[in-house]
Write a protein that holds these residues in place. Structure first.
Motif, PDB file in Angstrom:
ATOM      1  N   UNK A  20       0.838  -1.204   0.000  1.00 42.80           N
ATOM      2  CA  UNK A  20       0.000   0.000   0.000  1.00 42.80           C
ATOM      3  C   UNK A  20       0.870   1.250   0.000  1.00 42.80           C
ATOM      4  N   UNK A  22       0.985   3.594   2.044  1.00 40.94           N
ATOM      5  CA  UNK A  22       1.578   3.931   3.344  1.00 40.94           C
ATOM      6  C   UNK A  22       2.911   3.220   3.551  1.00 40.94           C
ATOM      7  N   UNK A  23       3.128   2.094   2.870  1.00 43.48           N
ATOM      8  CA  UNK A  23       4.450   1.449   2.927  1.00 43.48           C
ATOM      9  C   UNK A  23       5.397   2.145   1.944  1.00 43.48           C
ATOM     10  N   UNK A  27       2.735   8.448   5.624  1.00 44.94           N
ATOM     11  CA  UNK A  27       2.039   9.742   5.562  1.00 44.94           C
ATOM     12  C   UNK A  27       2.835  10.886   6.185  1.00 44.94           C
ATOM     13  N   UNK A  44      10.189   3.766   3.722  1.00 42.33           N
ATOM     14  CA  UNK A  44      10.971   4.202   4.886  1.00 42.33           C
ATOM     15  C   UNK A  44      10.950   3.193   6.026  1.00 42.33           C
ATOM     16  N   UNK A  45       9.739   2.739   6.389  1.00 38.92           N
ATOM     17  CA  UNK A  45       9.658   1.896   7.593  1.00 38.92           C
ATOM     18  C   UNK A  45      10.190   0.485   7.363  1.00 38.92           C
ATOM     19  N   UNK A  46      10.343   0.078   6.110  1.00 40.46           N
ATOM     20  CA  UNK A  46      10.952  -1.217   5.799  1.00 40.46           C
ATOM     21  C   UNK A  46      12.457  -1.057   5.599  1.00 40.46           C
TER      22      UNK A  46
END
Lengths: 206, 472
Positions: A20, A22-23, A27, A44-46
């Protein structure tokens, strides 16, 4: 928009389905007023630890990732929000095409307007590309937009769908806005003929 | 039946009414009646206009507000996030320079863009409505064709009042029967998405129909249409009827007097004709629905609240198994586990899905005289300043406050976690919002999507609760 005719490039894969927006870009990175620097925040978060350091095993942090210009991803890529920051970030990182078995509608539309090529392939081809990336990560494939084909190292060519209008815009590096402007008189005519539909908002504008 | 005798769907009628140019080998040029703008996805579109020396063609069909990054703390506390401040001032400047009406920071009409459109009577049947936000599908509840667009498309609409669109296919969602007690419109849409998956509606526009849909209020219909995009459909719509017209009548931008009579007459021609066909169809029996809850990291990973978390080994393909394993790992849940009784940390009541007055009234009716459990932080965020004012006039805010919930200012808040309202890593939330993607409500946060009733029941007990056990 830059022209895209053919691309001969290496690939990387993120096989997860339903990736998605958001991945693709969380946001909290949408608090910008331009398009610059978003590639740094792609996935970023991955991609980063809580302290901001790279997760070394995440594909985009490897030399293979940095060299690749094609991202091969799982089914229904780009679902979720309408944020064009998602394709901006993907292009900002250096990708020029994304291959999947399907794309979410808004992501696909946004990408086509920017010249980030969304390439839809069948499951078998998708599997073959995934295997190729795993077994021979330096393999290059050729995307020929005019011909609407992917050429695999074994010479096999696989057709992919794209509407002719988007295709021609991307081949020529032309913004779609120009086409809309060409039809300005027809828009005026529509407004003149349909006042009961066009002018339904009552009251002062605020 | 339409004039030429060929039965048409609601979607086809609106589409045909708005096609300005339809050339072979090109997408249709579609006229847009209403363009809603907010601070996050628009700045680069205005930059594009300036670079090309273009004006906004119809500022009178464009309306802006700010919602995504706005703090929900007291307006007396200055905004400290410099990036949010920059987006706010940029939107103010853009609206000022291009003559666009703005419901800005201190406007009594400010709120989530998909709450204020209907509230102000801007959203009307038969319209084409776009916004740089995927939950624009909300407005389809009025029998409008409404969908989210990207920033390039925002620029197109600002410059030309038109959009290039390939005609989507149609998908009938028939919800027959009547909803049992404790089951709400949120449960209908979560159930649909759990059946078809989050890509199930890709390339299609949903039309929600059937007895259960007809008996819903406008705000309940908005909840359903809002989450059409979570089923992959850019738009979802409901045929307009007396419920629709009663909601719109008298609102600030609604037609008045003779214009109102003419509008209603036109709107009555919109519903899908007898005999019109859809490309796809699904039937849901409302009588058999239960409260729904999600267990995974996309809105399609949902189940009846009494069901166990599914086992990845029961799924057919390797990628499906891996996707579910990854989701359960992120959520720290076990296959076969029941979610009932699971303690959570946060309950969020808000978002463009469930933050309207009827949502707050329903939630307050269950919470009245009770307390939020000690382990729960409950945040209530009205969808607009008008909703907040009306709720306060009815004393609803007092019910929430006395129960120990946090009563906030209007905005998107913890649904998208851009404004500082967010989960801590590892925290669990039951949320009335629309997305449970990884990190959506804060990095490392874990979201269970559910209805306002399920959210309040959970807030009271401190653990995921079947609201039906708390109703008479």
């Amino acid at each position: 928009m830059e022209q895209f005719t053919t691309l001969t490039a290496k690939m990387v894969s993120i096989p997860t389905e339903n990736i998605d927006t958001d991945q693709i870009i969380p946001a909290r990175f949408l608090k910008v007023t331009d398009k610059n620097g978003l590639g740094e925040n792609l996935f970023f978060d991955w991609r980063y630890h809580a302290d901001g350091s790279h997760k070394e095993d995440f594909i985009l942090n490897t030399e293979q990732g940095r060299q690749a210009k094609i991202l091969v991803a799982g089914d229904n890529f780009g679902c979720g929000s309408s944020r064009e920051h998602a394709p901006w970030a993907i292009m900002g990182y250096g990708f020029q095409a994304v291959i999947s078995t399907s794309f979410a509608d808004i992501f696909r539309n946004n990408s086509l307007k920017l010249g980030l090529l969304p390439v839809i392939v069948d499951e078998e081809t998708h599997y073959q590309l995934m295997s190729l990336i795993e077994e021979e990560p330096d393999t290059e494939i050729i995307i020929d937009l005019a011909d609407q084909t992917l050429q695999l190292p074994d010479g096999r060519k696989v057709k992919f769908p794209i509407d002719n209008f988007s295709k021609n815009c991307i081949l020529n590096g032309v913004d779609q806005l120009g086409y809309l402007h060409q039809h300005a008189s027809k828009v005026e005519a529509h407004e003149a003929v349909n006042p009961h539909r066009v002018n339904t908002l009552a009251g002062s504008s605020t | 039946m339409s004039q030429n005798g060929h039965p048409k769907t609601l979607f086809e009628k609106i589409w045909d009414n708005h096609v300005v140019v339809d050339e072979e080998d090109s997408p249709s040029v579609l006229y847009i009646d209403l363009h809603l703008v907010h601070e996050v996805t628009s700045p680069q579109a205005f930059t594009g206009l300036r670079e090309k020396g273009l004006k906004v063609r119809r500022p009178d069909k464009t309306i802006a507000t700010m919602d995504h990054g706005i703090p929900t703390t007291s307006p007396e506390i200055p905004i400290s996030d410099v990036l949010v401040l920059k987006q706010i001032s940029q939107l103010e400047k853009n609206c000022n320079d291009f003559g666009i009406p703005l419901h800005g920071l201190y406007s009594p009409n400010r709120g989530i863009v998909h709450v204020i459109g209907p509230e102000l009577g801007l959203t009307q049947p038969g319209m084409t409505i776009v916004c740089g936000d995927s939950h624009t599908s909300t407005h389809g509840a009025f029998g409008a064709l409404a969908f989210g667009i990207g920033t390039s498309e925002i620029e197109h609409v600002l410059a030309t009042q038109c959009l290039l669109q390939v005609k989507p296919k149609t998908y009938a969602v028939k919800v027959e029967g009547q909803l049992p007690k404790g089951v709400s419109s949120k449960d209908i849409i979560l159930n649909l998405i759990s059946r078809i998956g989050i890509g199930g509606g890709t390339g299609h526009v949903f039309e929600y129909m059937g007895e259960a849909i007809r008996s819903l209020s406008m705000e309940e219909r908005m909840t359903i249409c809002n989450m059409s995009i979570e089923g992959g459909a850019r738009a979802g719509m409901v045929g307009p009827d007396d419920t629709t017209f009663e909601y719109i009548a008298g609102r600030p931008h609604a037609p008045q007097g003779e214009a109102w009579e003419a509008a209603v007459e036109e709107w009555r021609t919109l519903p899908t004709d007898e005999g019109a066909t859809f490309d796809k169809e699904i039937v849901i029996d409302a009588n058999k629905l239960e409260p729904m809850i999600t267990y995974g990291t996309n809105p399609g990973m949902g189940m009846l609240i009494t069901q166990p978390v599914p086992d990845p080994m029961q799924f057919g393909t390797v990628s499906e198994r891996q996707t579910l394993e990854k989701a359960l790992n992120y959520m720290d849940l076990q296959p076969g586990q029941s979610l009932l009784g699971k303690p959570v940390d946060v309950v969020f009541l808000g978002s463009c899905t469930n933050s309207r007055l009827s949502d707050l009234r329903l939630a307050a009716s269950l919470l009245k005289g009770k307390k939020v459990a000690d382990n729960i932080q409950m945040m209530v965020v009205p969808g607009s300043q008008q909703v907040k004012q009306q709720a306060e006039a009815e004393g609803i805010d007092k019910i929430f406050k006395e129960a120990g919930a946090d009563w906030r200012e209007a905005g998107c808040s913890m649904c998208i976690a851009m404004n500082g309202d967010q989960l801590e890593p590892g925290q669990y939330a039951v949320s009335t919002s629309n997305r449970n993607f990884e990190g959506r409500q804060g990095k490392g946060g874990r979201t269970f999507l559910a209805s306002p009733l399920t959210a309040v029941a959970t807030a009271i007990t401190g653990q995921i609760t079947d609201v039906r056990t708390m109703l008479d």
